[in-house]
Design a protein around this motif. Structure first.
Motif, mmCIF file in Angstrom:
data_model
loop_
_atom_site.group_PDB
_atom_site.id
_atom_site.type_symbol
_atom_site.label_atom_id
_atom_site.label_comp_id
_atom_site.label_asym_id
_atom_site.label_seq_id
_atom_site.Cartn_x
_atom_site.Cartn_y
_atom_site.Cartn_z
ATOM 1 N N THR A 1 0.833 -1.205 0.000
ATOM 2 C CA THR A 1 0.000 0.000 0.000
ATOM 3 C C THR A 1 0.863 1.249 0.000
ATOM 4 O O THR A 1 0.623 2.196 -0.759
ATOM 5 N N TYR A 2 1.900 1.268 0.842
ATOM 6 C CA TYR A 2 2.804 2.415 0.880
ATOM 7 C C TYR A 2 3.491 2.606 -0.475
ATOM 8 O O TYR A 2 3.638 3.746 -0.956
ATOM 9 N N ASN A 3 3.915 1.515 -1.081
ATOM 10 C CA ASN A 3 4.584 1.582 -2.380
ATOM 11 C C ASN A 3 3.698 2.250 -3.420
ATOM 12 O O ASN A 3 4.134 3.144 -4.160
ATOM 13 N N VAL A 4 2.443 1.837 -3.469
ATOM 14 C CA VAL A 4 1.507 2.417 -4.438
ATOM 15 C C VAL A 4 1.244 3.892 -4.119
ATOM 16 O O VAL A 4 1.183 4.742 -5.021
ATOM 17 N N ILE A 5 1.092 4.215 -2.829
ATOM 18 C CA ILE A 5 0.869 5.612 -2.443
ATOM 19 C C ILE A 5 2.023 6.487 -2.922
ATOM 20 O O ILE A 5 1.813 7.538 -3.542
ATOM 21 N N SER A 6 3.251 6.066 -2.631
ATOM 22 C CA SER A 6 4.396 6.909 -2.961
ATOM 23 C C SER A 6 4.565 7.082 -4.463
ATOM 24 O O SER A 6 4.839 8.198 -4.950
ATOM 25 N N GLN A 7 4.364 5.995 -5.208
ATOM 26 C CA GLN A 7 4.565 6.075 -6.663
ATOM 27 C C GLN A 7 3.462 6.900 -7.340
ATOM 28 O O GLN A 7 3.740 7.689 -8.262
ATOM 29 N N THR A 8 2.221 6.712 -6.897
ATOM 30 C CA THR A 8 1.121 7.459 -7.525
ATOM 31 C C THR A 8 1.125 8.921 -7.099
ATOM 32 O O THR A 8 0.831 9.813 -7.908
ATOM 33 N N ALA A 9 1.464 9.193 -5.843
ATOM 34 C CA ALA A 9 1.510 10.583 -5.385
ATOM 35 C C ALA A 9 2.535 11.381 -6.177
ATOM 36 O O ALA A 9 2.314 12.555 -6.508
ATOM 37 N N SER A 10 3.648 10.733 -6.508
ATOM 38 C CA SER A 10 4.681 11.399 -7.294
ATOM 39 C C SER A 10 4.150 11.816 -8.661
ATOM 40 O O SER A 10 4.542 12.863 -9.199
ATOM 41 N N ALA A 11 3.260 11.007 -9.224
ATOM 42 C CA ALA A 11 2.647 11.353 -10.509
ATOM 43 C C ALA A 11 1.528 12.381 -10.336
ATOM 44 O O ALA A 11 1.373 13.290 -11.167
ATOM 45 N N MET A 12 0.759 12.259 -9.264
ATOM 46 C CA MET A 12 -0.405 13.126 -9.069
ATOM 47 C C MET A 12 -0.023 14.584 -8.827
ATOM 48 O O MET A 12 -0.801 15.490 -9.151
ATOM 49 N N ILE A 13 1.157 14.829 -8.279
ATOM 50 C CA ILE A 13 1.536 16.223 -8.018
ATOM 51 C C ILE A 13 1.720 17.003 -9.321
ATOM 52 O O ILE A 13 1.743 18.239 -9.302
ATOM 53 N N GLU A 14 1.828 16.277 -10.442
ATOM 54 C CA GLU A 14 1.961 16.936 -11.743
ATOM 55 C C GLU A 14 0.610 17.270 -12.359
ATOM 56 O O GLU A 14 0.552 17.920 -13.415
ATOM 57 N N ASN A 15 -0.488 16.834 -11.743
ATOM 58 C CA ASN A 15 -1.819 17.094 -12.288
ATOM 59 C C ASN A 15 -2.141 18.588 -12.243
ATOM 60 O O ASN A 15 -1.694 19.316 -11.341
ATOM 61 N N GLU A 16 -2.944 19.019 -13.189
ATOM 62 C CA GLU A 16 -3.451 20.389 -13.156
ATOM 63 C C GLU A 16 -4.409 20.520 -11.977
ATOM 64 O O GLU A 16 -5.311 19.702 -11.808
ATOM 65 N N PRO A 17 -4.248 21.546 -11.138
ATOM 66 C CA PRO A 17 -5.140 21.677 -9.981
ATOM 67 C C PRO A 17 -6.550 22.058 -10.395
ATOM 68 O O PRO A 17 -6.750 22.812 -11.349
#
Length: 253
Positions: A116-132
């Motif tokens: 779960t932590y692995n998925v959180i860290s990897q996806t969060a790294s991608a999500m910060i690039e999303n347009e707000p």
């Protein structure tokens, strides 16, 4: 949250709670990425929902990173739902009083908590690039704990520890990701109609359901999915574990 053209990455998405969630989010217009083991029916589910299937071991940093990249290629990841998990029963001591397998304990922690932590860290790294979006929203991560996090039964030390960890790490992660507009929530299901429980004899299923105060039945996967959908829609929910359990409090065994 505006989900038009967005992706939802769902681990354990080929069955049970993950499958119900994938169907609900696909119906809402999202492209679903089914992240599950190679031997799952993930390809069939993805074809049914117009999504993609990415065979993945959630304990592998490389495989999860690749899954995130493949999903982002289809669109921004706005929703992540962690449903991958296992629940093999095992006591601390065997019948002869000897310690049970440490490797079995480590496997449960590895998949349920570290995965779960692995998925959180990897996806969060991608999500910060999303347009707000509204309120600078960039996404939502939903984790799956269990009532065993709070009332683990005999034979559940590994499972309870893993799900307790999922609950415990939510707040510090939510605090960290708040500045990026990413919310982190956790759902703690009770006795649900998962493939594991549905494999029990009908009498056993009914007995488990009768232990729930109200409604006196097993929880349904689509009820979990409906709660995920509400979390998507309600942007003020953050850093909370919601019990989905019909008011059950688990006995010692």
């Amino acid at each position: 949250m505006n989900v038009d053209g967005a992706c939802a990455l769902i681990t354990g998405g080929a069955s049970g709670l993950g499958l119900a969630t994938a169907r609900r989010l696909a119906a809402a217009g999202m492209t679903v990425a089914i992240v599950d083991l190679p031997q799952s029916v993930g390809a069939e589910v993805a074809a049914e929902l117009g999504g993609i299937f990415i065979p993945t071991d959630v304990t592998s940093a490389t495989q999860v990173r690749d899954a995130v990249s493949m999903t982002v290629a289809r669109g921004p990841i706005r929703v992540v739902v962690n449903c991958a998990g296992i629940a093999p029963p095992a006591k601390v001591l065997g019948r002869d009083g000897s310690p049970n397998s440490l490797e079995d304990f480590e496997r449960v922690i590895g998949i349920n908590l570290i995965g779960t932590y692995n998925v959180i860290s990897q996806t969060a790294s991608a999500m910060i690039e999303n347009e707000p979006g509204e309120d600078s929203d960039r996404g939502l991560i939903v984790n799956t704990a269990s009532v065993a996090a709070f009332e683990g039964q005999i034979g559940q030390p590994a499972y309870a520890a893993s799900k307790g960890g999922v609950h415990a790490m939510m707040l510090p992660i939510a605090r960290e990701l708040a500045r990026f507009g990413i919310r982190v929530m956790t759902i703690a299901p009770g006795t649900m109609e998962t493939p594991m429980l549905l494999g029990l004899p009908l009498a056993a299923q009914e007995s488990l359901g009768q232990q729930v105060p109200y409604p006196s039945r097993l929880g349904r996967a689509d009820e979990y999915a409906a709660l995920v959908m509400h979390l998507v829609e309600n942007g003020y929910l953050n850093a909370e574990t919601i019990r989905l359990d019909g008011a059950i409090r688990m006995a010692g065994r």
